[in-house]
Design a protein around this motif. Sequence first.
Motif, PDB file in Angstrom:
ATOM      1  N   LEU A 130       4.439 -11.018  -6.717  1.00 54.34           N
ATOM      2  CA  LEU A 130       4.373 -12.016  -5.772  1.00 54.34           C
ATOM      3  C   LEU A 130       5.875 -12.727  -5.431  1.00 54.34           C
ATOM      4  O   LEU A 130       5.616 -13.205  -4.313  1.00 54.34           O
ATOM      5  CB  LEU A 130       3.343 -12.956  -6.683  1.00 54.34           C
ATOM      6  N   TRP A 131       6.445 -13.045  -6.371  1.00 61.70           N
ATOM      7  CA  TRP A 131       7.794 -13.458  -6.034  1.00 61.70           C
ATOM      8  C   TRP A 131       8.482 -12.604  -5.021  1.00 61.70           C
ATOM      9  O   TRP A 131       9.273 -13.487  -4.190  1.00 61.70           O
ATOM     10  CB  TRP A 131       8.658 -13.739  -7.500  1.00 61.70           C
ATOM     11  N   VAL A 132       8.761 -11.539  -5.193  1.00 66.45           N
ATOM     12  CA  VAL A 132       9.506 -10.557  -4.589  1.00 66.45           C
ATOM     13  C   VAL A 132       8.916 -10.557  -2.987  1.00 66.45           C
ATOM     14  O   VAL A 132       9.493 -10.525  -1.966  1.00 66.45           O
ATOM     15  CB  VAL A 132       9.492  -9.284  -4.997  1.00 66.45           C
ATOM     16  N   TRP A 133       7.416 -10.672  -2.944  1.00 59.89           N
ATOM     17  CA  TRP A 133       6.810 -10.760  -1.660  1.00 59.89           C
ATOM     18  C   TRP A 133       7.246 -12.024  -0.943  1.00 59.89           C
ATOM     19  O   TRP A 133       7.583 -12.107   0.398  1.00 59.89           O
ATOM     20  CB  TRP A 133       5.338 -10.642  -1.926  1.00 59.89           C
ATOM     21  N   GLY A 134       7.127 -13.171  -1.624  1.00 64.89           N
ATOM     22  CA  GLY A 134       7.286 -14.404  -0.906  1.00 64.89           C
ATOM     23  C   GLY A 134       8.931 -14.536  -0.611  1.00 64.89           C
ATOM     24  O   GLY A 134       9.353 -15.117   0.397  1.00 64.89           O
ATOM     25  N   ALA A 135       9.676 -14.013  -1.413  1.00 64.67           N
ATOM     26  CA  ALA A 135      11.227 -14.107  -1.208  1.00 64.67           C
ATOM     27  C   ALA A 135      11.554 -13.211   0.036  1.00 64.67           C
ATOM     28  O   ALA A 135      12.581 -13.826   0.986  1.00 64.67           O
ATOM     29  CB  ALA A 135      11.825 -13.572  -2.282  1.00 64.67           C
ATOM     30  N   ASN A 136      10.990 -12.206   0.226  1.00 64.26           N
ATOM     31  CA  ASN A 136      11.093 -11.063   1.573  1.00 64.26           C
ATOM     32  C   ASN A 136      10.697 -11.800   2.768  1.00 64.26           C
ATOM     33  O   ASN A 136      11.350 -12.076   3.605  1.00 64.26           O
ATOM     34  CB  ASN A 136      10.422  -9.969   1.471  1.00 64.26           C
TER      35      ASN A 136
END
Length: 300
Positions: free
Chosen positions: A279-285
Amino acid sequence: AETGAAAARVWRDRFGRFLPPCRLALREGRSRILLTAQNWQREGATDGIGRAYAEELASRGLNIILISRNEEKLQVVAKDIADTYKVETGIIVADFSSGREIYLPIREALKDKDIGILVNNVGVFYPYPQYFTQLSEDKLWDIINVNIAAASLMVHVVLPGMVERKKGAIVTISSGSCCKPTPQLAAFSASKAYLDHFSRALQYEYASKGIFVQSLIPFYVATSMTAPSSFLHRCSWLVPSPKVYAHHAVSTLGISKRTTGYWSHSIQFLFAQYMPEWLWVWGANILNRSLRKEALSCTA
């Protein structure tokens, strides 16, 4: 002014013994504070955390030494702080991207100085979020030499004196991107994760010797790293100005060993700690693609 000074003396006499040494230094205004930065901006909201932090400490009566690479800007900032807050200021010119040879002159310049607090603010950021292979080799070396090596070696310079005096504080400014792997900021977020772990380990090593080490983990602050037109600048409660952020962050010195320094950043940090990595990676992207698009549109 005399009444205020008298009150401060009474407060110190009654309650000062209960404070950690670095908190007492903030009350007494005796120690010199050493702040590092790769560059000091001269005006406006883009001054960044470093200058705001210096001004906040100066407003509490502490003398300041600034280290950076641009002598002209250093002199302007040092004069502004001295004139505004009536404290002593000094400068040391050094380019932290130049490698190992700069540290011997820094040691010599600081040899007879009583450094009470080191603020490791020196850092290099991406021009905008981008994929690792799009980074130039020069930028990658700057991230390593400045974000990692400079912070470590500056601690190595000042820590022996603090240990000898049995008091002192070190503040290392990391980043919210250290919480989890952050795509499109891979090298930067990794360098900030190093600083966070480094600071926490030092705290365990040196707390018994009277040294307080703080890992400061800000999320977005409205600095030159974020474009003025960015939507981030429109969320002042989420993205504070450097001045507001520094005021809150300095109040945690001597109290919190690991902190974001600002209330809304602490909420973000709490979510970051407990959300799944995907979820962090999705939001960061999503966020970094948006920031890259804004940055490229501004330069077009």
